[in-house]
Design a protein around this motif. Sequence first.
Motif, PDB file in Angstrom:
ATOM      1  N   GLU A 226       0.817  -1.205   0.000  1.00  0.00           N
ATOM      2  CA  GLU A 226       0.000   0.000   0.000  1.00  0.00           C
ATOM      3  C   GLU A 226       0.858   1.264   0.000  1.00  0.00           C
ATOM      4  N   MET A 227       1.955   1.262   0.781  1.00  0.00           N
ATOM      5  CA  MET A 227       2.836   2.428   0.780  1.00  0.00           C
ATOM      6  C   MET A 227       3.426   2.660  -0.609  1.00  0.00           C
ATOM      7  N   ALA A 228       3.762   1.571  -1.316  1.00  0.00           N
ATOM      8  CA  ALA A 228       4.254   1.713  -2.688  1.00  0.00           C
ATOM      9  C   ALA A 228       3.145   2.190  -3.615  1.00  0.00           C
ATOM     10  N   ALA A 229       1.898   1.799  -3.340  1.00  0.00           N
ATOM     11  CA  ALA A 229       0.774   2.183  -4.191  1.00  0.00           C
ATOM     12  C   ALA A 229       0.458   3.673  -4.103  1.00  0.00           C
ATOM     13  N   ILE A 230       0.835   4.314  -3.009  1.00  0.00           N
ATOM     14  CA  ILE A 230       0.598   5.752  -2.891  1.00  0.00           C
ATOM     15  C   ILE A 230       1.282   6.500  -4.025  1.00  0.00           C
ATOM     16  N   ARG A 231       2.493   6.057  -4.376  1.00  0.00           N
ATOM     17  CA  ARG A 231       3.211   6.694  -5.493  1.00  0.00           C
ATOM     18  C   ARG A 231       2.450   6.542  -6.800  1.00  0.00           C
ATOM     19  N   ASP A 232       1.684   5.457  -6.903  1.00  0.00           N
ATOM     20  CA  ASP A 232       0.968   5.180  -8.148  1.00  0.00           C
ATOM     21  C   ASP A 232      -0.277   6.033  -8.316  1.00  0.00           C
ATOM     22  N   VAL A 233      -0.943   6.369  -7.214  1.00  0.00           N
ATOM     23  CA  VAL A 233      -2.262   6.990  -7.319  1.00  0.00           C
ATOM     24  C   VAL A 233      -2.269   8.490  -7.024  1.00  0.00           C
ATOM     25  N   VAL A 234      -1.169   9.047  -6.545  1.00  0.00           N
ATOM     26  CA  VAL A 234      -1.141  10.485  -6.263  1.00  0.00           C
ATOM     27  C   VAL A 234      -0.090  11.156  -7.126  1.00  0.00           C
ATOM     28  N   GLN A 235      -0.351  12.399  -7.480  1.00  0.00           N
ATOM     29  CA  GLN A 235       0.623  13.180  -8.226  1.00  0.00           C
ATOM     30  C   GLN A 235       1.762  13.601  -7.312  1.00  0.00           C
ATOM     31  N   GLU A 236       2.870  14.015  -7.917  1.00  0.00           N
ATOM     32  CA  GLU A 236       4.054  14.358  -7.128  1.00  0.00           C
ATOM     33  C   GLU A 236       3.778  15.486  -6.139  1.00  0.00           C
ATOM     34  N   ASP A 237       2.987  16.490  -6.558  1.00  0.00           N
ATOM     35  CA  ASP A 237       2.728  17.604  -5.658  1.00  0.00           C
ATOM     36  C   ASP A 237       1.746  17.245  -4.546  1.00  0.00           C
ATOM     37  N   GLN A 238       1.076  16.084  -4.660  1.00  0.00           N
ATOM     38  CA  GLN A 238       0.161  15.623  -3.619  1.00  0.00           C
ATOM     39  C   GLN A 238       0.840  14.723  -2.590  1.00  0.00           C
ATOM     40  N   ARG A 239       2.047  14.262  -2.898  1.00  0.00           N
ATOM     41  CA  ARG A 239       2.677  13.254  -2.052  1.00  0.00           C
ATOM     42  C   ARG A 239       2.965  13.729  -0.625  1.00  0.00           C
ATOM     43  N   PRO A 240       3.486  14.946  -0.406  1.00  0.00           N
ATOM     44  CA  PRO A 240       3.720  15.367   0.988  1.00  0.00           C
ATOM     45  C   PRO A 240       2.454  15.307   1.841  1.00  0.00           C
ATOM     46  N   THR A 241       1.340  15.800   1.286  1.00  0.00           N
ATOM     47  CA  THR A 241       0.084  15.760   2.036  1.00  0.00           C
ATOM     48  C   THR A 241      -0.390  14.322   2.229  1.00  0.00           C
ATOM     49  N   ALA A 242      -0.266  13.514   1.185  1.00  0.00           N
ATOM     50  CA  ALA A 242      -0.717  12.122   1.269  1.00  0.00           C
ATOM     51  C   ALA A 242       0.065  11.352   2.330  1.00  0.00           C
ATOM     52  N   LEU A 243       1.380  11.512   2.339  1.00  0.00           N
ATOM     53  CA  LEU A 243       2.205  10.802   3.314  1.00  0.00           C
ATOM     54  C   LEU A 243       1.936  11.303   4.734  1.00  0.00           C
ATOM     55  N   SER A 244       1.700  12.601   4.875  1.00  0.00           N
ATOM     56  CA  SER A 244       1.376  13.155   6.189  1.00  0.00           C
ATOM     57  C   SER A 244       0.062  12.581   6.710  1.00  0.00           C
ATOM     58  N   LEU A 245      -0.916  12.432   5.812  1.00  0.00           N
ATOM     59  CA  LEU A 245      -2.196  11.855   6.215  1.00  0.00           C
ATOM     60  C   LEU A 245      -2.035  10.400   6.668  1.00  0.00           C
ATOM     61  N   TYR A 246      -1.189   9.658   5.965  1.00  0.00           N
ATOM     62  CA  TYR A 246      -0.959   8.277   6.368  1.00  0.00           C
ATOM     63  C   TYR A 246      -0.240   8.203   7.711  1.00  0.00           C
ATOM     64  N   GLU A 247       0.742   9.083   7.930  1.00  0.00           N
ATOM     65  CA  GLU A 247       1.478   9.089   9.197  1.00  0.00           C
ATOM     66  C   GLU A 247       0.546   9.423  10.353  1.00  0.00           C
ATOM     67  N   ALA A 248      -0.286  10.443  10.173  1.00  0.00           N
ATOM     68  CA  ALA A 248      -1.235  10.819  11.220  1.00  0.00           C
ATOM     69  C   ALA A 248      -2.238   9.699  11.472  1.00  0.00           C
ATOM     70  N   GLN A 249      -2.667   9.045  10.398  1.00  0.00           N
ATOM     71  CA  GLN A 249      -3.623   7.954  10.535  1.00  0.00           C
ATOM     72  C   GLN A 249      -3.040   6.795  11.335  1.00  0.00           C
ATOM     73  N   THR A 250      -1.760   6.496  11.117  1.00  0.00           N
ATOM     74  CA  THR A 250      -1.114   5.402  11.833  1.00  0.00           C
ATOM     75  C   THR A 250      -1.085   5.665  13.331  1.00  0.00           C
ATOM     76  N   HIS A 251      -0.659   6.884  13.720  1.00  0.00           N
ATOM     77  CA  HIS A 251      -0.610   7.229  15.143  1.00  0.00           C
ATOM     78  C   HIS A 251      -2.003   7.212  15.761  1.00  0.00           C
ATOM     79  N   ALA A 252      -2.981   7.760  15.047  1.00  0.00           N
ATOM     80  CA  ALA A 252      -4.341   7.801  15.576  1.00  0.00           C
ATOM     81  C   ALA A 252      -4.916   6.388  15.725  1.00  0.00           C
ATOM     82  N   ALA A 253      -4.603   5.504  14.770  1.00  0.00           N
ATOM     83  CA  ALA A 253      -5.121   4.136  14.837  1.00  0.00           C
ATOM     84  C   ALA A 253      -4.532   3.379  16.017  1.00  0.00           C
ATOM     85  N   VAL A 254      -3.233   3.566  16.265  1.00  0.00           N
ATOM     86  CA  VAL A 254      -2.605   2.909  17.417  1.00  0.00           C
ATOM     87  C   VAL A 254      -3.235   3.409  18.710  1.00  0.00           C
ATOM     88  N   LEU A 255      -3.428   4.720  18.782  1.00  0.00           N
ATOM     89  CA  LEU A 255      -4.020   5.319  19.979  1.00  0.00           C
ATOM     90  C   LEU A 255      -5.426   4.781  20.232  1.00  0.00           C
TER      91      LEU A 255
END
Length: 423
Positions: free
Chosen positions: A125-154
């Motif tokens: 799935e982490m590799a698939a992010i590169r496939d489905v988002v444009q380059e200028d969307q990647r910082p936001t996309a990765l930030s959303l995934y990072e925040a989601q991971t912490h929130a899910a653990v919590l």
Amino acid sequence: MKAVSVWRNRDFMLLWLGNGTSLLGTNSARIAYPLLTLAETGSPVAAGWVTFAGALPNILVQLPAWLNADTRNRRRTMAVCQAGGLVTAAVLVTLGMLDVSWFLPAVIALVFTEGCFFVYFQLAEMAAIRDVVQEDQRPTALSLYEAQTHAAVLLSRAVGVVLYGVMRWLPFFANLGSYAVATLTLSMVDGRRMNPVDQPGTVGSQPPRGVRQGLTWLWHEPFLRITNFLFGATNMLWQCMILLFIVSATQDRQPTWVLGLLLAGSGVGGLVGAAVASRVSGSFSARRIFAFALWGWTLCATAVAATRHPAVQGVAWFGVGGIGALSGVAVGLYRVNATPSPLLGQVSGASGILPNGAIPLGGLLAGYLLAALGITTTAWVLAGVMLVLAVTGTVLLAAMSPSRTRSSEEEPSKDPRSGAQSR
């Protein structure tokens, strides 16, 4: 031309929502597995083996899963993993409801299998992010995934324990539901852009050249070598402490919501620590922050050993998470600044091998310690080990050149072996 917001990227949002649902269900079940094992067997050792089985795939299948993500269609891999996880979770619930005599070995095998599917899914799935988002969307996309991971653990630690308190099998039925939702969202994603990309390296018993390069460079960088070892040792210790909390709450007959809040404390602390990490890292060197972390962790471990009151232990566990996030960001920034750009991905991957590998060993060790020594003595042993780690880390960091960490943080990074400056 105005960039399209990642929130309007249909495929990304489907992946993100499905991943969040899957993380919440899987992690809720994981925290309930040792509780279920304790209830069925009454043995902390058995609970330790189940914890070990769930975390072991993080060591054994990381490399083949990484290679698979780069050589197979990512959507197809994720679909297979979701289906496999769904079947595995269903078999586990069925066996539990039938009350079979060989429940423990079955749980160990099924938890391990589900963990393997989980690792393959996450890396694909982490590799698939590169496939489905444009380059200028990647910082936001990765930030959303990072925040989601912490929130899910919590959330999952609290949700899993509370659901278990309502009905023993409820976290596992919730896990089944999360697999169904994630499978549905994944089926709606366009998989035509998720084809494999050829990568250098060999698929076999030998690791790719990049992994060897990352490990070699990491070993020759003193600060990263020291912190990597200490992160591994402390990860093992914290895994022991999680099982200690679970066994203690079970023996003391504490309400399950109390245990859930206690275990969620480190997640809350992690969010707070991450929020202040950038400001603190700008004011203090990584070496000073990590030294503070070692002694802060020692204080927290001592507080856990000194009392079994859940409120005090919850505050200490909050501190463990906050200090961990702060030190993790500081060391991560140091690694980014010190590592030559062509090696950054390889070094980042190599730096996770020891810390992640220590987690399953911690769960296994905790079971035997608790069975042999009891809760109170085990807690003091863990506090003593943390004290030894703090002293050892302080001595090793003090033996480094005074300007070692500061120069790497304030100047453009250089390869310490070749002297080549990276961009």
